[in-house]
Design an enzyme around this catalytic site. Sequence first.
Site, short mmCIF file in Angstrom:
data_model
loop_
_atom_site.label_atom_id
_atom_site.label_comp_id
_atom_site.label_asym_id
_atom_site.label_seq_id
_atom_site.Cartn_x
_atom_site.Cartn_y
_atom_site.Cartn_z
N GLY A 1 -25.01 10.86 2.02
CA GLY A 1 -23.99 11.25 1.07
C GLY A 1 -23.29 12.56 1.34
O GLY A 1 -22.49 13.02 0.53
N TYR B 1 -11.25 4.47 -5.30
CA TYR B 1 -11.90 5.73 -5.64
C TYR B 1 -10.92 6.86 -5.94
O TYR B 1 -11.36 7.98 -6.16
CB TYR B 1 -12.76 6.22 -4.46
CG TYR B 1 -13.88 5.33 -4.05
CD1 TYR B 1 -14.64 4.60 -4.96
CD2 TYR B 1 -14.24 5.24 -2.70
CE1 TYR B 1 -15.69 3.80 -4.55
CE2 TYR B 1 -15.30 4.45 -2.28
CZ TYR B 1 -16.02 3.73 -3.22
OH TYR B 1 -17.07 2.95 -2.81
N CYS C 1 1.45 -7.15 -2.04
CA CYS C 1 2.12 -7.43 -3.31
C CYS C 1 1.28 -6.85 -4.45
O CYS C 1 0.63 -7.57 -5.21
CB CYS C 1 2.31 -8.94 -3.47
SG CYS C 1 3.39 -9.37 -4.84
N GLU C 2 1.27 -5.52 -4.53
CA GLU C 2 0.42 -4.80 -5.48
C GLU C 2 0.96 -3.39 -5.62
O GLU C 2 1.11 -2.67 -4.63
CB GLU C 2 -1.02 -4.77 -4.95
CG GLU C 2 -2.01 -4.05 -5.82
CD GLU C 2 -2.38 -4.85 -7.04
OE1 GLU C 2 -2.54 -4.25 -8.11
OE2 GLU C 2 -2.51 -6.09 -6.93
N TYR D 1 -16.08 3.25 5.73
CA TYR D 1 -15.73 2.45 4.56
C TYR D 1 -14.31 1.92 4.56
O TYR D 1 -13.84 1.47 3.52
CB TYR D 1 -16.01 3.23 3.26
CG TYR D 1 -17.44 3.67 3.16
CD1 TYR D 1 -18.44 2.75 2.97
CD2 TYR D 1 -17.78 5.01 3.32
CE1 TYR D 1 -19.77 3.14 2.92
CE2 TYR D 1 -19.10 5.42 3.27
CZ TYR D 1 -20.09 4.48 3.06
OH TYR D 1 -21.40 4.86 3.03
#
Length: 463
Positions: A278, A364, A391-392, A421
């Site tokens: 992390g 995020y 398309c967003e 990621y």
Amino acid sequence: MSRSAHPAGPRHGDVLPEGHYQAPPADLNALDPKVWSRTVARNAEGVATVGGVDVRTLAAEFGTPAYVLDEADFRARARAWRDAFGESADVYYAGKAFLSKAVVRWLHEEGLNVDVCSAGELQVALAAGMPGERIALHGNNKSVPELEQAVKAGVGHVVVDSFQEIERLAAIADAQGVRQPVLIRITVGVEAHTHEFIATAHEDQKFGLSLSGGLAAEAVRRVLAEPALELRGIHSHIGSQIFDFAGFEVAARRVVGLLAEVRDEHGVELPEIDLGGGLGIAYTSEDDPREPAEIAASLTGIVRRECAAAELTAPRISVEPGRAIVGPTAFTLYEVGTVKPLEGLRTYVSVDGGMSDNIRTALYDAEYSVALVSRTSTAEPMLARVVGKHCESGDIVVKDAFLPADLAPGDLIAVPATGAYCRSMASNYNHALKPPVLAVADGAARVIVRRETEEDLLRLDIG
């Protein structure tokens, strides 16, 4: 309405108030080494290169979008983690960040282990030659087939996450006639200062067994009661993209407290603890990540102090950097398709990828940097939003950045720090084809994960 909590919808594209974003950089052509991999530079023509290869050559030969991975940088970061912790600790690369057979081979050669969290990741690691004993298996809901595969492969650790899994794993290990080493994942009640969806040690979430609620202690009792399981230690992970060591200090203190309780109740000193991963990386010039040597010194120092206070022998430490190794080593190369100025607001720069190759901004609210890499420019900076072709309305790659005002269709731009990621969370939204991963080193580039084709999509659709 806060920037990090607004709902998707009509207000998703609201203009940031004056002063909310950083001022333009002094030099739009500069490539900050904090966010770019180590071999990235501009050549005499002003074109960005990586590993000695011109980005225009990469685009011409392999197409865009493409993930471009700096092999020398990856290996150097892996070695830095290995050297920082030395022979008295184990470094497990978190495969969920990005995993491929080439990456596993590099890890093997550089002396790192790998942790996986699915049968698919396990098979990639094994196919690339990683010995089973250098693999750890994670997951909050491992299936019986996954556990069977892991035990058969001889994985070094299974990190158990529930009472049900303890029972399943014990039965599987017994049936295969082995004694399976395990760690117990606990939640220590530490809330890391990170996004809600990537904070993993507070109580109200799906991972681990609660320390404060007594579930962790009960899990210890149940594992010790299973002859087919060997309890090696405790696992704790407090979140992702963390820069502050304070959370690790509290977590280590509580983990060591559990070790002392295990000794007092069962007469057993557990030999290992895993403090997870992390650790954050620089996505923008404002981020300030820690170096592996500093991280190692801090974490080992914390554990030794707490064990000395509890009169325990200091256990062997494991850590799990994933993003911290692969994240900074790659950038995503795009071609600009349209440039749409909105007077008095910002300019929308549309590229040939988007949320299908980098969902993190939408998921995020992640922040990224971006640069024009196929040439330099002396034009004035313009406030831009780099968006994809899907398309967003939430299809945003870089929410707010400054790019040269003469940016035009056909230019190549690149978003650094996309090694972690991005490919591993890539999708086929709008039936987009997942980009290739290119490894670049010593003046040569090669494909290590090929671009998907339309035939790949149709092959799965049996009609």
